[in-house]
Design a protein around this motif. Structure first.
Motif, PDB file in Angstrom:
ATOM      1  N   GLY A  56       0.834  -1.197   0.000  1.00  0.00           N
ATOM      2  CA  GLY A  56       0.000   0.000   0.000  1.00  0.00           C
ATOM      3  C   GLY A  56       0.864   1.239   0.000  1.00  0.00           C
ATOM      4  N   GLN A  82      -1.840  -2.623  -3.961  1.00  0.00           N
ATOM      5  CA  GLN A  82      -3.221  -3.062  -3.781  1.00  0.00           C
ATOM      6  C   GLN A  82      -4.036  -2.137  -2.891  1.00  0.00           C
ATOM      7  OE1 GLN A  82      -2.431  -6.959  -2.305  1.00  0.00           O
ATOM      8  NE2 GLN A  82      -1.655  -7.686  -4.247  1.00  0.00           N
ATOM      9  N   LYS A  83      -3.357  -1.251  -2.161  1.00  0.00           N
ATOM     10  CA  LYS A  83      -4.055  -0.350  -1.248  1.00  0.00           C
ATOM     11  C   LYS A  83      -3.443   1.036  -1.336  1.00  0.00           C
ATOM     12  CE  LYS A  83      -4.899  -4.086   1.991  1.00  0.00           C
ATOM     13  NZ  LYS A  83      -4.942  -4.496   3.388  1.00  0.00           N
ATOM     14  N   LYS A  85      -3.870   5.158   0.480  1.00  0.00           N
ATOM     15  CA  LYS A  85      -4.509   6.098   1.390  1.00  0.00           C
ATOM     16  C   LYS A  85      -4.402   7.473   0.757  1.00  0.00           C
ATOM     17  CE  LYS A  85      -4.330   8.210   5.928  1.00  0.00           C
ATOM     18  NZ  LYS A  85      -3.584   8.305   7.194  1.00  0.00           N
ATOM     19  N   GLU A 103      -7.739  -0.973  -3.322  1.00  0.00           N
ATOM     20  CA  GLU A 103      -8.502  -0.607  -2.129  1.00  0.00           C
ATOM     21  C   GLU A 103      -8.115   0.816  -1.722  1.00  0.00           C
ATOM     22  OE1 GLU A 103      -8.602  -1.967   2.514  1.00  0.00           O
ATOM     23  OE2 GLU A 103      -8.273  -3.527   1.007  1.00  0.00           O
ATOM     24  N   MET A 105      -8.546   4.175   0.942  1.00  0.00           N
ATOM     25  CA  MET A 105      -8.942   4.766   2.213  1.00  0.00           C
ATOM     26  C   MET A 105      -8.766   6.273   2.052  1.00  0.00           C
ATOM     27  SD  MET A 105      -7.626   4.121   6.110  1.00  0.00           S
ATOM     28  CE  MET A 105      -5.971   4.688   5.872  1.00  0.00           C
ATOM     29  N   ASN A 134     -19.050   4.746  -6.665  1.00  0.00           N
ATOM     30  CA  ASN A 134     -19.300   3.300  -6.647  1.00  0.00           C
ATOM     31  C   ASN A 134     -19.666   2.829  -8.040  1.00  0.00           C
ATOM     32  OD1 ASN A 134     -18.748   3.030  -3.983  1.00  0.00           O
ATOM     33  ND2 ASN A 134     -20.870   2.915  -3.312  1.00  0.00           N
TER      34      ASN A 134
END
Length: 135
Positions: A56, A82-83, A85, A103, A105, A134
């Motif tokens: 991430g 994969q992630k 922030k 992913e 955040m 979404n």
């Protein structure tokens, strides 16, 4: 600054001109250093990828020379990130990440933390900044 303004600044205020050049040089050095650090980090983690379950990164948008969000997302996908922030809910950034499989955040900006004490305001912020993306 226009060339005439730069000459005037240099002739009348040589120290101010020198300070301006130093600030510009420092910004370029900081941008280059950050990019080199990112490349080294990703290369190092990629080398040891057998031991890493997910990679991430933090992505801030306070930069002097930003890359287009779609380019950054592709770089992350190419390096198996994969992630991520995010430090703000930038529409272009979130839009580029939408549907990428990464992913996400999202941090709430500091100047909006007090307002998030209200459930309805927090819910509205999430609706305006997050759920509209979404798939």
């Amino acid at each position: 600054l226009k060339p005439q303004s730069q000459i005037f600044l240099l002739l009348c205020f040589p120290q101010a001109a020198k300070n301006r050049v130093n600030r510009m040089s420092n910004r370029r050095k900081q941008s280059s250093t950050a990019l080199i650090f990112l490349c080294v980090t990703i290369s190092t983690v990629s080398f040891f990828s057998d031991d890493v379950s997910a990679l991430g990164v933090n992505w801030g948008t306070m930069a002097t020379h930003q890359l287009p969000p779609k380019t950054v997302v592709q770089m992350m996908k190419d390096n198996n990130v994969q992630k991520v922030k995010l430090f703000d809910a930038d529409t272009n950034t979130i839009g580029a990440l939408s549907g990428s499989g990464i992913e996400v955040m999202v941090a709430i900006p500091n100047d909006q933390l007090k307002a998030m004490g209200s459930y309805n305001r927090a819910k509205d912020w999430v609706r305006r900044n997050i759920t509209c993306f979404n798939d």
